[in-house]
Design a protein around this motif. Structure first.
Motif, short mmCIF file in Angstrom:
data_model
loop_
_atom_site.label_atom_id
_atom_site.label_comp_id
_atom_site.label_asym_id
_atom_site.label_seq_id
_atom_site.Cartn_x
_atom_site.Cartn_y
_atom_site.Cartn_z
N THR A 1 28.93 58.47 8.35
CA THR A 1 29.19 58.22 6.93
C THR A 1 28.39 59.23 6.10
OG1 THR A 1 29.40 55.89 7.46
CG2 THR A 1 29.18 56.45 5.13
N ARG A 2 29.09 59.87 5.19
CA ARG A 2 28.43 60.94 4.42
C ARG A 2 27.57 60.34 3.30
NH1 ARG A 2 33.60 64.41 5.32
NH2 ARG A 2 32.84 65.51 7.14
N HIS A 3 26.56 61.13 2.89
CA HIS A 3 25.64 60.67 1.84
C HIS A 3 26.44 60.28 0.58
CE1 HIS A 3 22.65 62.23 4.48
NE2 HIS A 3 22.76 63.50 4.12
N HIS A 4 27.48 61.04 0.26
CA HIS A 4 28.29 60.76 -0.95
C HIS A 4 28.89 59.35 -0.87
CE1 HIS A 4 31.23 61.48 -4.19
NE2 HIS A 4 32.07 60.82 -3.40
N ASP A 5 29.37 58.98 0.32
CA ASP A 5 30.01 57.67 0.47
C ASP A 5 28.97 56.54 0.42
OD1 ASP A 5 32.52 58.84 0.66
OD2 ASP A 5 32.22 59.26 2.79
N VAL A 6 27.77 56.81 0.95
CA VAL A 6 26.69 55.82 0.84
C VAL A 6 26.32 55.65 -0.63
CG1 VAL A 6 24.27 55.33 1.45
CG2 VAL A 6 25.83 56.30 3.18
N GLN A 7 26.19 56.76 -1.32
CA GLN A 7 25.81 56.74 -2.74
C GLN A 7 26.80 55.93 -3.58
OE1 GLN A 7 25.93 60.64 -4.51
NE2 GLN A 7 25.27 59.92 -6.52
N HIS A 8 28.10 56.08 -3.29
CA HIS A 8 29.12 55.47 -4.15
C HIS A 8 29.72 54.18 -3.59
CE1 HIS A 8 28.96 58.68 -7.06
NE2 HIS A 8 28.90 59.54 -6.07
#
Ligand SMILES: Cc1cc2nc3c(=O)[nH]c(=O)nc-3n(C[C@H](O)[C@H](O)[C@H](O)COP(=O)(O)OP(=O)(O)OC[C@H]3O[C@@H](n4cnc5c(N)ncnc54)[C@H](O)[C@@H]3O)c2cc1C
Length: 273
Positions: A76-83
């Protein structure tokens, strides 16, 4: 800035990734987002002979509610964790901290599993995972095993993962104690932390204050003994061993740890209401 020669393999399944790494042994490395490994290869600080690209394994990219914990796929990419709306509601510390990693380009490529497996004490998410008491799930030739965050980070760029083990999932317990904060001191907005602090309830973990992310045991002990947050924060550097580098002396890092911990505890208390 040109890597040493290497061969490239794309794994279509988790089993194929594990088989490829077993076949090539110590000469092989998994490639996730490439945002830590490729810079090291360009500097020739890492020279794997074979890269096993995990990019096709999209089944390892997910964020799911699993009753007592949130299950996050290692890719899971950082962007998806963030959002993630789920994380924003259940574990906002992790979602917020993911948004502090590098810049949007890095967050769109870098993965949670890659950040943890890399074992860099200056990275943001390992300390957050430590404060949250998460559990790492590794899969290897002998099957799957769970590794507590407290046992996962073993030294500078060294984790409990065996070379032929793939980190497949991170299990983040839903916090029992409310109130959270992530404080990161940098010279420029997109930099790694000179020092960082993650707080969840009365759990406190530090970025870049030792060769691994560490829990601020002195602060946690003082809080448990009834100290006011401000007095507890004075213990933030107890037992740490920060490095000297181009950005800071150990004494300056110790000072930053105390200041940032004080701010983090105050912000967490405010959020806890
Ligand atoms: C300019 C720049 C700025 C950055 N700023 C920050 C920052 O501010 N904060 C921060 O925390 N990070 C920062 N990073 C690092 C970034 O977060 C990386 O994405 C992350 O550290 C590594 O994730 P990756 O998916 O790119 O891993 P990769 O680079 O692909 O892999 C890193 C290591 O982990 C291993 N690995 C990867 N995935 C797995 C797995 N599932 N199982 C087992 N081993 C695996 C690889 O073999 C390799 O050894 C920055 C990077 C760059 C280039």
């Amino acid at each position: 800035m040109i890597p040493a020669p290497f061969s490239y393999q794309r794994a279509a399944t988790v089993d194929e990734a594990l088989a490829l790494v077993s076949e090539y042994g110590d000469e092989a490395k998994f490639l996730a987002g490439g945002h830590s490994l490729l810079p090291l290869m360009k500097l020739r600080l890492a020279q794997p002979e074979v890269l096993v690209d995990l990019a096709p394994l999209r089944e390892l990219s997910y964020i799911r509610d699993a009753a007592g914990h949130i299950a996050i796929g290692a890719l899971t990419r950082h962007h998806d964790v963030q959002h993630s709306a789920l994380l924003a509601q259940a574990v906002p510390l992790l979602a917020h901290a993911a948004g502090q990693v590098g810049d949007p380009q890095i967050r769109h490529r870098g993965t949670l599993g890659g950040s943890l497996a890399h074992g860099d004490p200056a990275s943001d998410l390992p300390a957050v995972i430590l404060a949250l008491d998460a559990v790492m799930v590794a899969r290897g030739p002998a099957g799957e095993r769970e590794i507590a965050a407290a046992d996962f980070f073993q030294g500078l760029f060294e984790t409990a993962l065996e070379p032929d083990e793939l980190l497949v999932e991170v299990r983040v317990p839903k916090p029992a104690e409310a109130g959270w904060s992530f404080q990161k001191f940098t010279k420029r907005a997109i930099d790694w932390a000179i020092v960082g602090v993650a707080v969840q309830g009365s759990a406190v973990a530090l970025v870049n204050m030792a060769s691994t992310p560490v829990r601020a045991a002195g602060v946690e002990g003082a809080l448990a003994a009834g100290a006011a947050p401000r007095d507890a924060a004075a213990h933030a550097a107890d037992g740490t061993s920060p490095v000297e580098d181009i950005n800071a002396t150990p004494a300056y890092r110790e000072h930053l740890a105390r200041i940032l911990t004080g701010r983090a505890l105050a912000e967490a208390a405010g959020r806890a209401g």
